[in-house]
Enzyme design. Structure first.
Site, PDB file in Angstrom:
ATOM      1  CG  LEU A   1       8.192 -39.704   0.223  1.00  0.00           C
ATOM      2  CD1 LEU A   1       7.773 -40.130   1.409  1.00  0.00           C
ATOM      3  CD2 LEU A   1       9.667 -38.938   0.549  1.00  0.00           C
TER       4      LEU A   1
ATOM      5  CD1 TRP B   1      18.684 -34.331 -18.080  1.00  0.00           C
ATOM      6  CD2 TRP B   1      17.435 -34.441 -16.265  1.00  0.00           C
ATOM      7  NE1 TRP B   1      19.529 -34.017 -16.995  1.00  0.00           N
ATOM      8  CE2 TRP B   1      18.873 -33.903 -15.983  1.00  0.00           C
ATOM      9  CE3 TRP B   1      16.618 -34.647 -15.182  1.00  0.00           C
ATOM     10  CZ2 TRP B   1      19.196 -33.746 -14.523  1.00  0.00           C
ATOM     11  CZ3 TRP B   1      16.954 -34.306 -13.813  1.00  0.00           C
ATOM     12  CH2 TRP B   1      18.342 -33.789 -13.531  1.00  0.00           C
TER      13      TRP B   1
ATOM     14  CB  THR C   1      14.931 -39.817  -4.945  1.00  0.00           C
ATOM     15  OG1 THR C   1      13.551 -40.451  -5.347  1.00  0.00           O
ATOM     16  CG2 THR C   1      15.275 -38.689  -5.964  1.00  0.00           C
TER      17      THR C   1
ATOM     18  CD  GLU D   1      12.153 -31.198  -7.465  1.00  0.00           C
ATOM     19  OE1 GLU D   1      12.372 -31.841  -8.455  1.00  0.00           O
ATOM     20  OE2 GLU D   1      12.377 -29.993  -7.186  1.00  0.00           O
TER      21      GLU D   1
ATOM     22  N   GLY E   1       9.870 -39.960  -5.498  1.00  0.00           N
ATOM     23  CA  GLY E   1       9.414 -40.982  -6.427  1.00  0.00           C
ATOM     24  C   GLY E   1       8.005 -41.347  -5.876  1.00  0.00           C
ATOM     25  N   GLY E   2       7.760 -42.298  -6.511  1.00  0.00           N
ATOM     26  CA  GLY E   2       6.063 -42.774  -6.419  1.00  0.00           C
ATOM     27  C   GLY E   2       6.051 -43.394  -5.100  1.00  0.00           C
TER      28      GLY E   2
ATOM     29  NE  ARG F   1      14.313 -28.378  -7.666  1.00  0.00           N
ATOM     30  CZ  ARG F   1      15.388 -29.326  -8.550  1.00  0.00           C
ATOM     31  NH1 ARG F   1      16.519 -28.543  -8.478  1.00  0.00           N
ATOM     32  NH2 ARG F   1      15.136 -30.501  -8.533  1.00  0.00           N
TER      33      ARG F   1
ATOM     34  CB  ALA G   1       1.949 -43.865  -2.712  1.00  0.00           C
TER      35      ALA G   1
ATOM     36  CD  GLU H   1      -1.391  -2.428   1.848  1.00  0.00           C
ATOM     37  OE1 GLU H   1      -0.140  -2.597   1.919  1.00  0.00           O
ATOM     38  OE2 GLU H   1      -2.224  -3.435   1.520  1.00  0.00           O
TER      39      GLU H   1
HETATM   40  N1  NDP Z   1      10.767 -38.170 -12.938  1.00  0.00           N
HETATM   41  C1  NDP Z   1      10.798 -37.619 -11.785  1.00  0.00           C
HETATM   42  O1  NDP Z   1       9.932 -36.671 -11.656  1.00  0.00           O
HETATM   43  C2  NDP Z   1      11.238 -38.237 -10.619  1.00  0.00           C
HETATM   44  C3  NDP Z   1      11.693 -39.710 -10.661  1.00  0.00           C
HETATM   45  N2  NDP Z   1      12.332 -40.167  -9.683  1.00  0.00           N
HETATM   46  C4  NDP Z   1      12.694 -41.716  -9.788  1.00  0.00           C
HETATM   47  O2  NDP Z   1      12.043 -42.535  -8.956  1.00  0.00           O
HETATM   48  C5  NDP Z   1      12.834 -43.493  -8.448  1.00  0.00           C
HETATM   49  C6  NDP Z   1      12.757 -43.491  -6.899  1.00  0.00           C
HETATM   50  O3  NDP Z   1      11.483 -43.774  -6.398  1.00  0.00           O
HETATM   51  P1  NDP Z   1      10.944 -44.183  -5.236  1.00  0.00           P
HETATM   52  O4  NDP Z   1      11.847 -45.206  -4.600  1.00  0.00           O
HETATM   53  O5  NDP Z   1       9.486 -44.318  -4.939  1.00  0.00           O
HETATM   54  O6  NDP Z   1      11.691 -42.730  -4.304  1.00  0.00           O
HETATM   55  P2  NDP Z   1      11.796 -41.912  -3.141  1.00  0.00           P
HETATM   56  O7  NDP Z   1      13.011 -42.243  -2.558  1.00  0.00           O
HETATM   57  O8  NDP Z   1      11.251 -40.751  -3.235  1.00  0.00           O
HETATM   58  O9  NDP Z   1      10.874 -42.641  -2.048  1.00  0.00           O
HETATM   59  C7  NDP Z   1      10.907 -43.773  -1.373  1.00  0.00           C
HETATM   60  C8  NDP Z   1      11.781 -43.714   0.071  1.00  0.00           C
HETATM   61  O10 NDP Z   1      11.283 -42.703   0.934  1.00  0.00           O
HETATM   62  C9  NDP Z   1      11.855 -43.047   2.199  1.00  0.00           C
HETATM   63  N3  NDP Z   1      10.878 -42.746   3.018  1.00  0.00           N
HETATM   64  C10 NDP Z   1      10.700 -42.488   4.275  1.00  0.00           C
HETATM   65  N4  NDP Z   1       9.687 -42.490   4.635  1.00  0.00           N
HETATM   66  C11 NDP Z   1       8.753 -43.076   4.014  1.00  0.00           C
HETATM   67  C12 NDP Z   1       7.394 -43.410   4.018  1.00  0.00           C
HETATM   68  N5  NDP Z   1       6.451 -43.179   5.266  1.00  0.00           N
HETATM   69  N6  NDP Z   1       6.928 -43.949   3.198  1.00  0.00           N
HETATM   70  C13 NDP Z   1       7.541 -44.164   1.934  1.00  0.00           C
HETATM   71  N7  NDP Z   1       8.877 -43.912   1.684  1.00  0.00           N
HETATM   72  C14 NDP Z   1       9.377 -43.312   2.785  1.00  0.00           C
HETATM   73  C15 NDP Z   1      12.257 -44.597   2.256  1.00  0.00           C
HETATM   74  O11 NDP Z   1      13.925 -44.424   2.002  1.00  0.00           O
HETATM   75  P3  NDP Z   1      14.790 -45.363   2.534  1.00  0.00           P
HETATM   76  O12 NDP Z   1      14.788 -46.552   1.850  1.00  0.00           O
HETATM   77  O13 NDP Z   1      16.180 -44.583   2.765  1.00  0.00           O
HETATM   78  O14 NDP Z   1      14.266 -45.353   4.029  1.00  0.00           O
HETATM   79  C16 NDP Z   1      11.985 -45.067   0.838  1.00  0.00           C
HETATM   80  O15 NDP Z   1      12.861 -45.905   0.223  1.00  0.00           O
HETATM   81  C17 NDP Z   1      14.392 -43.241  -9.079  1.00  0.00           C
HETATM   82  O16 NDP Z   1      14.711 -44.157 -10.159  1.00  0.00           O
HETATM   83  C18 NDP Z   1      14.216 -41.937  -9.290  1.00  0.00           C
HETATM   84  O17 NDP Z   1      15.010 -41.600 -10.379  1.00  0.00           O
HETATM   85  C19 NDP Z   1      12.411 -39.712  -8.477  1.00  0.00           C
HETATM   86  C20 NDP Z   1      11.872 -38.479  -8.290  1.00  0.00           C
HETATM   87  C21 NDP Z   1      11.279 -37.610  -9.267  1.00  0.00           C
HETATM   88  N1  AOF Z   2      13.884 -37.002 -13.605  1.00  0.00           N
HETATM   89  C1  AOF Z   2      13.391 -35.743 -13.786  1.00  0.00           C
HETATM   90  C2  AOF Z   2      13.267 -34.927 -12.364  1.00  0.00           C
HETATM   91  N2  AOF Z   2      13.868 -35.383 -11.416  1.00  0.00           N
HETATM   92  C3  AOF Z   2      13.889 -34.809 -10.101  1.00  0.00           C
HETATM   93  O1  AOF Z   2      14.815 -33.776 -10.339  1.00  0.00           O
HETATM   94  C4  AOF Z   2      16.050 -34.238  -9.353  1.00  0.00           C
HETATM   95  C5  AOF Z   2      17.312 -33.796  -9.713  1.00  0.00           C
HETATM   96  O2  AOF Z   2      17.504 -32.443  -9.411  1.00  0.00           O
HETATM   97  P1  AOF Z   2      18.699 -31.717  -9.728  1.00  0.00           P
HETATM   98  O3  AOF Z   2      20.030 -32.451  -9.351  1.00  0.00           O
HETATM   99  O4  AOF Z   2      18.728 -30.527  -8.945  1.00  0.00           O
HETATM  100  O5  AOF Z   2      18.807 -31.220 -11.202  1.00  0.00           O
HETATM  101  C6  AOF Z   2      15.818 -35.696  -9.109  1.00  0.00           C
HETATM  102  O6  AOF Z   2      16.388 -36.364  -8.036  1.00  0.00           O
HETATM  103  C7  AOF Z   2      14.360 -35.974  -8.923  1.00  0.00           C
HETATM  104  O7  AOF Z   2      13.734 -35.330  -7.961  1.00  0.00           O
HETATM  105  N3  AOF Z   2      12.759 -33.509 -12.332  1.00  0.00           N
HETATM  106  C8  AOF Z   2      12.327 -32.935 -13.584  1.00  0.00           C
HETATM  107  O8  AOF Z   2      11.765 -31.972 -13.730  1.00  0.00           O
HETATM  108  N4  AOF Z   2      12.328 -33.644 -14.851  1.00  0.00           N
HETATM  109  C9  AOF Z   2      12.968 -35.027 -14.902  1.00  0.00           C
HETATM  110  O9  AOF Z   2      12.960 -35.415 -16.287  1.00  0.00           O
END
Ligand code: NDP
Ligand code: AOF
Length: 598
Positions: free
Chosen positions: A335, A212, A238, A330, A332-333, A226, A337, A85
């Site tokens: 965490l 990527w 991850t 950011e 994976g699937g 971010r 879920a 303002e």
């Molecule tokens: N394309 C994209 O946008 C992205 C792709 N990826 C890809 O996804 C893959 C990894 O996926 P994912 O294993 O699902 O990833 P995450 O590592 O993100 O999630 C799973 C891990 O989270 C930790 N965790 C802690 N608390 C919890 C909880 N309450 N519930 C579930 N997990 C928990 C565990 O770690 P711990 O085992 O250490 O205990 C678990 O193994 C990789 O190949 C990566 O490259 C990942 C992010 C983004």
């Molecule tokens: N593969 C993928 C992503 N992956 C996410 O980005 C992280 C890597 O970030 P940095 O190391 O800062 O570049 C990786 O661990 C995951 O969380 N993101 C995206 O926008 N596009 C992509 O294709």
């Protein structure tokens, strides 16, 4: 008041608004159009500072002369910098006199800073249009009162200005401060989940390689996201697979901290995230996990926080208490879920790349959610589609931005809104069992309430507890969910309703409405407000407690109750104190009546 009548929220539509549209004259319509345009503009410019500073409430101000031209604009750059303002008045100079100021949100004159109000008054602004009231209870309405007290006409959208276009303008004000509003109402930071997937729904190849999936343009957009966040969170896997940096490389500005969530602490000794020279990293883990590695990381400057129970909700509540406003997931699937099922994710950003990689074991963005039928799908709200380079960005809310009433006061704020209570020497009134002296405050007290159903007809519920438990399943388009509602509704006692509601929720979490966590306080508030409105003796009893802190003495329920040793959040007691303040006229009550006399 948010009215949730189905699995989706339709909180932007209201019968009151429809009436007012019909009765509006053309003149009013034109005036509303202009007001709506400038309120939207104020919301747009409020967003300008996002990404430059640590996230904070976004304020914008537009000053328009009586002829309708813009004389000046301003937005808050960061907490502690000049108010929007003040900047707008400076920009408008002499044109401010007699003009209208448009604010996306009521200024929060906290820390004794009244500069926003003073600037408008001193500049000779005649009228102020406010998009939304300040969502924080201790600031809610203060600036509006002060401006009115100094003779300015203040029109609040949705209260003084009601029409469809005004409601749309109001929506942009809610969206621009969605993180603050969510945080104020849900005790967790605003969480956005972002992922990049191929056209066939994979986030990595079967081997876990993901660099990527999305294009450079999309990844630049991620840097921007971010920069709008307080923290980026990933899971341990991850870190193991990607060795990410998670920095916001968007050309200066704000850099969020990095959080790793790991149960096993099976993390590499060397990783990009352990380099904390530019930005810090926090690892949250299960108590006792791999203490030797914890020590090693701590020696590199990484902060390690142990949790008795490591789950997304506990972790988010912890970061809420550390003051975080918004978090970008950011992960994976797996965490993802877990976070979605805990109800802590508010918004989704999905980058879809026109690529196909196939692979039966290639991971997808969201792991197991326990759904068996499409009717259980989580529907996104306010969905946007945007092309970014060759990719498509689809975004939308998983939980609607809550409307601003009721605003749940924190324990500290309770003392602020109810001056008869002092934190130091106030009396505490405990209630729990219905036969106790204040047992009528319990949700199990046998006081039927009448509440509107989805079609607007009034339905009688045997107690607040019946209403509350059944609403876990209301609006879920599934015969089994409807059956749960009916069974709980006809439960013979509140205890039975509670037992049924809790066990059905445990056995069939898939039947619980997806927005329940964000909604339950509102459901409880409406039921309590009805109960204490329609029974005069209950209202009198509540009013006789003015000056006392009300605590539900449940040793088990750490959300609604106060816990065994005061460790509970006592939301039931806090809601009763809020309603008491509303009856005492100390704080504004929601405009819509939600119940009827029996
Ligand atoms: N394309 C994209 O946008 C992205 C792709 N990826 C890809 O996804 C893959 C990894 O996926 P994912 O294993 O699902 O990833 P995450 O590592 O993100 O999630 C799973 C891990 O989270 C930790 N965790 C802690 N608390 C919890 C909880 N309450 N519930 C579930 N997990 C928990 C565990 O770690 P711990 O085992 O250490 O205990 C678990 O193994 C990789 O190949 C990566 O490259 C990942 C992010 C983004
Ligand atoms: N593969 C993928 C992503 N992956 C996410 O980005 C992280 C890597 O970030 P940095 O190391 O800062 O570049 C990786 O661990 C995951 O969380 N993101 C995206 O926008 N596009 C992509 O294709």
């Amino acid at each position: 008041m948010v009215l949730f009548l189905g699995t989706k929220s339709y909180f932007y539509s209201s019968p009151v608004l429809c009436q007012s549209i019909a009765s509006n004259s053309n003149h009013n319509h034109a005036a509303h159009s202009l007001d709506a345009v400038y309120i939207k503009r104020a919301a747009d410019i409020a967003d300008s500072s996002a990404g430059f500073t640590s996230p904070h409430p976004n304020f914008g101000c537009v000053i328009a002369t009586p002829s309708g031209t813009v004389a000046g604009e301003g937005y808050l750059y960061a907490q502690g910098t000049k108010a929007a303002e003040v900047l707008a008045v400076e920009a408008a100079g002499g044109f401010s006199k007699g003009s209208t100021a448009y604010l996306n949100m009521e200024p929060g004159d906290c820390h004794g800073d009244h500069s926003a109000v003073s600037a408008l008054v001193q500049a000779g602004i005649k009228r102020v249009v406010v998009g939304i009231r300040h969502p924080l209870q201790h600031l809610h309405g203060n600036a509006i009162r002060s401006l009115r007290g100094q003779g300015l006409q203040v029109d609040v959208v949705g209260e003084d200005l009601k029409s469809k276009i005004m409601e749309e303008a109001r929506k942009s004000c809610l969206l621009v401060n969605a993180p603050l509003i969510h945080r104020a109402t849900s005790r967790v930071p605003f969480s956005v989940i972002k992922y990049a997937m191929t056209l066939d729904g994979k986030i990595a190849t079967s081997s876990g390689h993901a660099a990527w999936i999305s294009s450079k343009e999309s990844r630049n957009r991620v840097f921007e996201l971010r920069g709008r966040s307080d923290a980026i969170i990933v899971g341990g896997n991850t870190v193991r697979k990607d060795n990410p940096r998670l920095t916001a490389r968007h050309g200066g500005g704000h850099t969020p901290i990095r959080i790793v969530m790991t149960q096993t602490f099976n993390l590499p000794e060397e990783a990009n995230l352990w380099d904390i020279s530019d930005v810090s990293t926090i690892v949250v883990t299960q108590r006792g996990a791999r203490r030797s590695l914890q020590k090693l990381l701590a020696s590199k400057g990484v902060e390690v926080v142990e949790f008795d129970i490591l789950n997304p909700r506990e972790v988010m509540e912890y970061f809420h208490d550390r003051g975080y406003l918004s978090i970008l997931w950011e992960c994976g699937g797996t965490l993802a879920a877990s976070a979605i099922s805990s109800g802590v994710i508010h918004k989704v950003f999905a980058f879809v790349a026109p690529k196909i990689i196939g692979g039966k074991n290639a991971p997808s963005p969201v792991g197991e959610l326990g759904m068996v039928e499409m009717s259980q799908a989580l529907d996104l709200i306010d969905v946007c589609f945007e092309q970014v380079g060759p990719d498509m960005l689809i975004s939308g809310f998983l939980q609607p931005v809550p409307d601003l009433v009721p605003v749940i006061p924190s324990e500290d704020e309770t003392f602020a809104i109810d001056p008869s209570i002092t934190p130091y020497d106030s009396k505490i009134i405990f209630f729990y069992k219905t036969w106790d002296p204040y047992g009528a405050f319990s949700n199990f007290s046998p006081h039927p309430i009448q509440m509107p159903d989805g079609s607007g007809s009034y339905v009688t519920w045997s107690s607040v507890e019946h209403y509350y438990q059944a609403h876990k399943f209301v609006g879920v388009n599934e015969p089994a969910a409807k059956d749960c509602v009916e069974k709980i509704k006809s439960a013979k006692s509140p205890e039975e309703a509670a037992r049924m509601g809790r066990s059905m929720q445990k056995q069939r979490p898939d039947l619980v409405r997806s927005d329940w966590e964000g909604l339950k306080i509102d459901v409880m508030y409406r039921a309590l407000k009805c109960k204490f409105s329609i029974y005069p003796h209950l209202q009198s009893m509540l009013l006789t407690t003015a000056g006392s802190v009300l605590v539900e003495a449940s040793p088990h329920d750490l959300f609604w109750g106060g816990g065994r040793e005061g460790e509970g959040l006592n939301y039931l007691g806090r809601l009763l104190m809020l309603i008491r303040s509303e009856f005492l006229g100390e704080c504004p009550s929601p405009s819509e009546s939600t119940c009827t006399a029996l």
